[in-house]
Design an enzyme around this catalytic site. Sequence first.
Site, PDB file in Angstrom:
ATOM      1  N   HIS A 158      41.003  72.920  11.551  1.00 28.75           N
ATOM      2  CA  HIS A 158      40.115  73.689  12.431  1.00 28.75           C
ATOM      3  C   HIS A 158      40.435  73.493  13.907  1.00 28.75           C
ATOM      4  O   HIS A 158      39.921  74.231  14.748  1.00 28.75           O
ATOM      5  CB  HIS A 158      38.656  73.301  12.159  1.00 28.75           C
ATOM      6  CG  HIS A 158      38.155  73.803  10.843  1.00 28.75           C
ATOM      7  ND1 HIS A 158      37.374  74.919  10.713  1.00 28.75           N
ATOM      8  CD2 HIS A 158      38.376  73.366   9.576  1.00 28.75           C
ATOM      9  CE1 HIS A 158      37.105  75.141   9.443  1.00 28.75           C
ATOM     10  NE2 HIS A 158      37.702  74.204   8.722  1.00 28.75           N
ATOM     11  N   ASP A 366      40.854  74.359  22.478  1.00 23.64           N
ATOM     12  CA  ASP A 366      39.923  74.599  21.372  1.00 23.64           C
ATOM     13  C   ASP A 366      40.687  75.273  20.246  1.00 23.64           C
ATOM     14  O   ASP A 366      41.439  76.223  20.494  1.00 23.64           O
ATOM     15  CB  ASP A 366      38.793  75.534  21.861  1.00 23.64           C
ATOM     16  CG  ASP A 366      37.442  75.210  21.245  1.00 23.64           C
ATOM     17  OD1 ASP A 366      37.414  74.677  20.122  1.00 23.64           O
ATOM     18  OD2 ASP A 366      36.410  75.499  21.885  1.00 23.64           O
TER      19      ASP A 366
HETATM   20  C1  GDG Z   1      35.512  73.345  15.366  1.00 18.67           C
HETATM   21  C2  GDG Z   1      36.677  73.631  16.323  1.00 18.67           C
HETATM   22  C3  GDG Z   1      36.568  76.044  15.665  1.00 18.67           C
HETATM   23  C4  GDG Z   1      26.326  75.141  19.129  1.00 18.67           C
HETATM   24  N1  GDG Z   1      25.149  74.811  19.689  1.00 18.67           N
HETATM   25  C5  GDG Z   1      24.207  75.185  18.824  1.00 18.67           C
HETATM   26  C6  GDG Z   1      24.816  75.747  17.701  1.00 18.67           C
HETATM   27  N2  GDG Z   1      26.117  75.712  17.918  1.00 18.67           N
HETATM   28  C7  GDG Z   1      27.087  76.301  16.990  1.00 18.67           C
HETATM   29  C8  GDG Z   1      27.736  77.508  17.619  1.00 18.67           C
HETATM   30  C9  GDG Z   1      28.997  77.633  16.783  1.00 18.67           C
HETATM   31  C10 GDG Z   1      29.289  76.188  16.430  1.00 18.67           C
HETATM   32  O1  GDG Z   1      28.119  75.419  16.682  1.00 18.67           O
HETATM   33  C11 GDG Z   1      30.375  75.602  17.307  1.00 18.67           C
HETATM   34  O2  GDG Z   1      31.576  76.116  16.905  1.00 18.67           O
HETATM   35  P1  GDG Z   1      32.835  76.111  17.869  1.00 18.67           P
HETATM   36  O3  GDG Z   1      33.859  76.939  17.219  1.00 18.67           O
HETATM   37  O4  GDG Z   1      32.445  76.622  19.200  1.00 18.67           O
HETATM   38  O5  GDG Z   1      33.262  74.583  18.053  1.00 18.67           O
HETATM   39  P2  GDG Z   1      33.384  73.195  17.196  1.00 18.67           P
HETATM   40  O6  GDG Z   1      32.072  72.668  16.813  1.00 18.67           O
HETATM   41  O7  GDG Z   1      34.192  72.297  18.075  1.00 18.67           O
HETATM   42  O8  GDG Z   1      34.205  73.585  15.876  1.00 18.67           O
HETATM   43  C12 GDG Z   1      36.586  75.066  16.839  1.00 18.67           C
HETATM   44  C13 GDG Z   1      35.503  75.647  14.656  1.00 18.67           C
HETATM   45  O9  GDG Z   1      35.663  74.272  14.251  1.00 18.67           O
HETATM   46  C14 GDG Z   1      35.576  76.519  13.385  1.00 18.67           C
HETATM   47  O10 GDG Z   1      36.827  76.454  12.796  1.00 18.67           O
HETATM   48  O11 GDG Z   1      36.283  77.336  16.154  1.00 18.67           O
HETATM   49  O12 GDG Z   1      37.714  75.351  17.679  1.00 18.67           O
HETATM   50  O13 GDG Z   1      36.664  72.712  17.415  1.00 18.67           O
HETATM   51  O14 GDG Z   1      28.770  78.357  15.608  1.00 18.67           O
HETATM   52  O15 GDG Z   1      26.857  78.602  17.550  1.00 18.67           O
HETATM   53  N3  GDG Z   1      24.159  76.221  16.631  1.00 18.67           N
HETATM   54  C15 GDG Z   1      22.802  76.159  16.674  1.00 18.67           C
HETATM   55  N4  GDG Z   1      22.138  75.623  17.731  1.00 18.67           N
HETATM   56  C16 GDG Z   1      22.781  75.124  18.832  1.00 18.67           C
HETATM   57  O16 GDG Z   1      22.165  74.689  19.792  1.00 18.67           O
HETATM   58  N5  GDG Z   1      22.100  76.615  15.625  1.00 18.67           N
END
Ligand code: GDG
Length: 457
Positions: A158, A366
């Site tokens: 990821h 990222d």
């Molecule tokens: C890894 C990789 C890759 C955030 N704050 C809240 C909340 N979130 C949710 C977001 C989003 C998720 O968390 C974060 O996903 P990201 O993709 O931005 O980042 P990582 O957590 O680092 O994830 C990344 C991912 O895996 C998938 O393969 O894209 O690059 O680092 O969905 O919305 N959700 C809620 N409340 C919050 O306050 N419910």
Amino acid sequence: MSRLIVISNRVSAPKAKSAAGAQGGLAVALSAALRENRGIWFGWSGNETEQYEGKLDMQRHDGVTTVTIDLERQDIDEYYNGYANRTLWPLFHYRIDLAEYERTFGSGYERVNELFAEAAAPLIEPDDLVWIHDYHMIPLGKMLRDRGIKNRIGFFLHIPWPPTRLFVSLPYHERLVRTMLDYDVIGFQTQEWLESFVHYIEKELGGTVDADGTVHCEGKTVLARAFPIGVDFDEFTAATKSPEAKAAHDQLKASSLDKKVLIGVDRLDYSKGVEERFHGYERFLTRNPDQREDVVLLQIAPPSRGEVHTYREIRERLETLSGHINGAFAEVDWVPIRYVNQGYPRAALAGLYRASAIALITPLRDGMNLVAKEYVAAQDPDDPGVLILSRFAGAALQLKDALLINPYSNDEIAEAIAQALAMPLAERKRRWQSMYENVRDEDVIWWRHDFVDALKG
Ligand code: GDG
């Protein structure tokens, strides 16, 4: 039809139908796949145990079977807080300055992966497809092979795969990568991370890679390809229309009056570039005194990995920096940054995205970044907002109509904010439309099918 066995560090399958919408897109997508294929999701419960004696906790919720184990304190410290999050995470995000190479971390990582293999192997039946996720579990496929598992096994990373010159700073790097040759399919988020992996295979292990991604190395063959992950588009657009989304939308609109809201949503992590974002926003405020009180930055940053000191440090720095900026610029009726350390339900997030004129998403590195895609999915087609996105996020390769910036440059961030505020409606619509089509068409279901089809061979 083959069963699917998903193995990841943590299991986050929905606890009940009603809670499904509260989970991330990945959990929803994998749960749907598991439900269709009578599958199992195996991983760590997140709980600590005094002594691990091989006890499995098997549960069935909403058509999905989850099997979890508890880990001992030393395992959590060396494997999860240690090798995974103090060695691999910073290294894979190009932060060799933060990576710690303690020998005990490496041995704890191998020990816990062996423990996972030992617990998971008996669950696997001859026709099952096995899909292992992320940097916590890189050697697990080989360890399953050592236990006689001959099934098709795939691995999806990821996060980014770093350039070879950085990767070789990892002690025993060859040993870690060699374990990956036992997979049938290795998936990366983007072509860029795939190319770094291919470069490593060719330069460090003397392997060759065909144009279709077939890797030949040390007598083994494995398919390496990019599979960009997406959001659960249907689930998220439905959430946008929910009463919770509308309430959050209206609350943000009412409290920000006629100001334009810039939104950032990130797990509190140094890789997300929140510090650099605040500096870029400060540069905008300094350069544009006449526009200052027309904007407000809402930064949502739920804390994560609090047992790791670099995470405690970034949290302290952000508190100081947001306090400094607010102290320097605030008026009696206006503060420039609303900095929030709590998480919100997914539906509320959808409403907050829709109420925000600009998303400021500036990770230093990222794998993908799903927040960028969620922001696009949540917009009002008649009055869409502008996405400012780091060119170092995997998502930038698909969302080419965002305002792409270098997150290390305060000037570029400040100029992009000014450009976004002045952007005519027609241009906003044009940019949003092309990004929207990508987010809709290349969603998480598309991603999952693409990977599972490749895994079937
Ligand atoms: C890894 C990789 C890759 C955030 N704050 C809240 C909340 N979130 C949710 C977001 C989003 C998720 O968390 C974060 O996903 P990201 O993709 O931005 O980042 P990582 O957590 O680092 O994830 C990344 C991912 O895996 C998938 O393969 O894209 O690059 O680092 O969905 O919305 N959700 C809620 N409340 C919050 O306050 N419910």
